[in-house]
Enzyme design. Structure first.
Site, short mmCIF file in Angstrom:
data_model
loop_
_atom_site.label_atom_id
_atom_site.label_comp_id
_atom_site.label_asym_id
_atom_site.label_seq_id
_atom_site.Cartn_x
_atom_site.Cartn_y
_atom_site.Cartn_z
N LYS A 210 0.84 -1.19 0.00
CA LYS A 210 0.00 0.00 0.00
C LYS A 210 0.88 1.25 0.00
O LYS A 210 1.82 1.35 0.77
CB LYS A 210 -0.92 -0.01 1.23
CG LYS A 210 -2.20 0.77 1.05
CD LYS A 210 -3.18 0.48 2.16
CE LYS A 210 -4.52 1.15 1.89
NZ LYS A 210 -5.50 0.90 2.95
N GLU B 257 -19.63 -6.96 9.81
CA GLU B 257 -20.62 -6.24 10.60
C GLU B 257 -21.64 -7.18 11.24
O GLU B 257 -22.09 -6.93 12.38
CB GLU B 257 -21.34 -5.22 9.71
CG GLU B 257 -20.45 -4.10 9.20
CD GLU B 257 -19.70 -4.44 7.92
OE1 GLU B 257 -19.00 -3.57 7.39
OE2 GLU B 257 -19.84 -5.60 7.45
N ARG C 128 -25.53 -3.53 6.87
CA ARG C 128 -25.08 -4.88 6.56
C ARG C 128 -25.32 -5.85 7.72
O ARG C 128 -25.22 -7.06 7.53
CB ARG C 128 -23.59 -4.84 6.19
CG ARG C 128 -23.32 -4.05 4.91
CD ARG C 128 -21.86 -3.63 4.78
NE ARG C 128 -20.95 -4.75 4.70
CZ ARG C 128 -20.60 -5.38 3.59
NH1 ARG C 128 -21.11 -4.99 2.43
NH2 ARG C 128 -19.75 -6.38 3.60
#
Length: 625
Positions: free
Chosen positions: A283, A369, A397
């Site tokens: 990243k 979630e 969600r």
């Protein structure tokens, strides 16, 4: 020297380049992303990390006929640039400009709209099945991050897709050991073990050479591969799902990526079934500051790329998120039963200090979630006090769990709901427009809407002391800068506060019932029009006694909220008056029945008529004109 990037308006031009030209293109593309995002703001670290992978995917696969689905989607800037939107990057995430995520209405190359995690494999599987049924020679490719793989939906999709032994589906796992925050959990440790196994990597490289040099012996090579892996390590989890696993390979090495993807493409078209490519990327690749601190550079605003992001002094006004973080630490110090839970949003939800101060009571469950909600329910069953810090759109969600596992059992779980209302540049996918409507219909669930930072702290206390499931919703960004109490005591449940009394005679009085921070937009209007202004505080339970009293002395009511009107707080007020057979003139103000696109929050609110001017005009038009 000519610019390869300027000559590319679509992947068709990209595929005309020679393999030897691709590294220079990738280098230029990375610099373009850095220059572009530093001038507009947006997601940076994730996009710098997927440059070579994006180039290789569009170079090998016949897009848009072959479908690319990006998961979560905030790493798709290189994809946008290579698919004809290079000149539109200056308007990225701005009102009227292109989205920061893939969007089907924006480009034929955006095969599926994404922005929430773990959806790509399901969508790609559906597209691959459709190709089979329609007898079309095309491939669906899902590009998913290692943290997105922690979402159960990804494994549900693989469990289904792996049963079709000829499905033209490719899953590319982009493993950078992070999503926004560092990846957590057993899956992350499993991937790390795969990457660090030299024997396994050597075996894979050897088999890859066999496949590339001796195609006629492919079946022999596949048997050799299976036997070799069995001697060295157990079959990995992806192969148990029915996928042919390849990797890990260097996601920044085009000399590895392109031929590997070419082999995978050939196998997929020949009916060899679902393929799984594991690539390892970094990243922030290519920009030292982002490599060193990818979290800081995940979603920066504008900055000078030659200097980097300057660590500025703390803002004079704390954000609602910071106020929540301080309350969480204060409450945890006072009550050892408090447990903090986040689905992979430690920094975003303001839980960094809590994690450091109370590490054994902090749980980052990954992008899961549903698990976060039910895990909290289990804790509550045992007498602990779970606080789930979650974004409004992410709680969507876990909606079934909110109803079935928490509310139905009336468990005292606190939901601290960040990013309520419009969120600006992230757009419709992240706008917390629906939480009031989707929560207030659930029995046992208390719903609270603080009007400022101090009210937020007081209502968090109230939620925590309740013996029922409760939710406190608050927006992104700073409030008004009011003084914040250090109190940990609750306020009376379901009681509103009158902020201003109208001085007009009863026959002319109008009361504004404000739910949440839009109360601040009503203060000047209540003064200029001499209105009664009420901070309702609670959507559920409503202050029914106050509403009855006001109905005796006011000729009209205005409800205002930063959520959708349909089913929202205003609807709750209207339902109460109908139930009590009280005839009132009620004006409901809130978000329209539409998905609100990305852009500056103030401009979007003005478009919705929810700025000070719009509110006053609506009241004048309805009651005075």
């Amino acid at each position: 020297m000519t610019s390869p990037l300027k000559s590319i308006q679509s992947p068709h031009e990209l595929r005309k380049l020679s393999r030897s030209e691709l590294p220079a293109l990738a280098q230029e593309l990375r610099q373009y992303i850095l220059n572009s995002v530093s001038s507009t703001g947006g997601h940076l670290s994730s996009n710098l990390g997927t440059v070579e992978l994006t180039v290789a995917l569009h170079y090998v696969f016949n897009t848009p006929d072959d479908r690319l689905i990006w998961d979560v989607g905030h790493q798709s800037y290189a994809h946008k640039i290579l698919t004809g939107r290079q000149d539109q990057m200056a308007g990225l995430r701005q009102l009227g400009g292109i989205s920061g995520f893939p969007k089907r209405s924006e480009s034929d190359y955006d095969a599926f709209g994404t922005a929430h995690s773990s959806t790509s494999i399901s969508a790609a599987a559906g597209m691959a099945y459709a190709a089979q049924l329609k007898h079309e020679k095309r491939i669906a490719v899902a590009i998913i991050g290692d943290s997105a793989m922690t979402g159960g939906m990804a494994f549900e999709a693989m469990n289904h897709a792996g049963t079709n032994r000829t499905l033209p589906l490719v899953v590319v796992l982009n493993d950078n050991d992070m999503s926004i925050s560092p990846a957590v959990g057993a899956l992350n440790r499993y991937l790390a073990r795969l990457i660090s196994s030299p024997f396994y990597e050597a075996t894979k490289n050897g088999v890859g050479n066999v496949l590339s040099i001796l195609p006629p012996l492919k079946e022999f090579a596949k048997r050799l591969e299976t036997q070799a892996k069995g001697m060295l390590v157990p079959a990995n989890i992806f192969e148990e799902f029915g996928f042919n696993y390849i990797g890990p390979i260097d996601g920044h090495d085009l000399d590895s990526l392109v031929p590997t993807l070419e082999n995978i493409k050939r196998m997929s078209l020949e009916g060899d079934g679902p393929q799984f490519l594991h690539v390892v990327t970094k990243k922030g690749k290519g920009y030292p500051q982002a490599e060193e601190d990818p979290i800081l550079y995940h979603g920066p605003g504008k900055f000078d790329p030659l200097v980097g992001i300057k660590k500025s002094a703390p803002a004079s006004k704390p954000t609602f998120t910071q106020v929540f973080g301080q309350w969480l630490c204060d409450k945890a110090a006072a009550d050892e039963r408090l447990i903090g839970i986040t689905p992979a949003m430690c920094e975003g939800s303001g839980m960094g200090n809590f994690q450091r101060q109370f590490p054994t009571r902090y749980h980052d469950v990954g992008i899961a979630e549903q698990h976060a909600v039910t895990f909290a329910g289990g804790l509550a069953c045992e007498g602990l006090k779970p606080v789930v810090a979650i974004y409004s759109t992410f709680l969507q969600r876990g909606y079934d769990q909110l109803i079935h596992d928490i509310a139905l059992q009336d468990l005292p779980v606190v939901f601290a709901i960040d990013r309520a209302g419009l969120v600006g540049a992230d757009g419709a996918t992240h706008a917390g427009s629906f939480d009031i409507a989707y929560m207030r219909c659930i029995p046992n669930l208390l719903v609270m809407t603080p009007s400022d930072e101090n009210e937020m702290r007081l209502l968090l206390n109230t939620a925590y002391h309740s013996q029922h499931p409760s939710a406190v919703r608050y927006p992104r960004g700073s409030g008004t800068g009011v003084q914040i109490t250090d109190s940990l005591e609750p306020v009376p449940l379901g009681k509103a506060v009158i902020r201003r009394h109208s001085s007009l005679e009863n026959a002319k009085k109008i009361a504004v019932l404000a739910f949440g921070t839009l109360l601040q937009q009503c203060i000047a209007t209540s003064e200029s029009l001499d209105l009664t202004l009420v901070d309702m505080r609670f959507v559920k339970p409503l202050d029914e006694e106050l509403l009855k009293e006001l109905a005796l002395t006011h000729r009209g009511f205005v409800t205002i909220e930063d959520g959708v009107i349909a089913g929202g707080a205003g609807s709750a007020v209207q339902e109460f008056f109908n139930r009590e057979n009280i005839q009132v003139n009620l004006l409901q103000l809130g978000l329209p029945d539409a998905f609100i696109d990305h852009g500056d929050v103030a401009l979007l609110m003005a478009q919705c008529g929810l700025d000070q001017s719009g509110i006053e005009k609506a009241i004048r038009r309805h009651f005075i004109a």
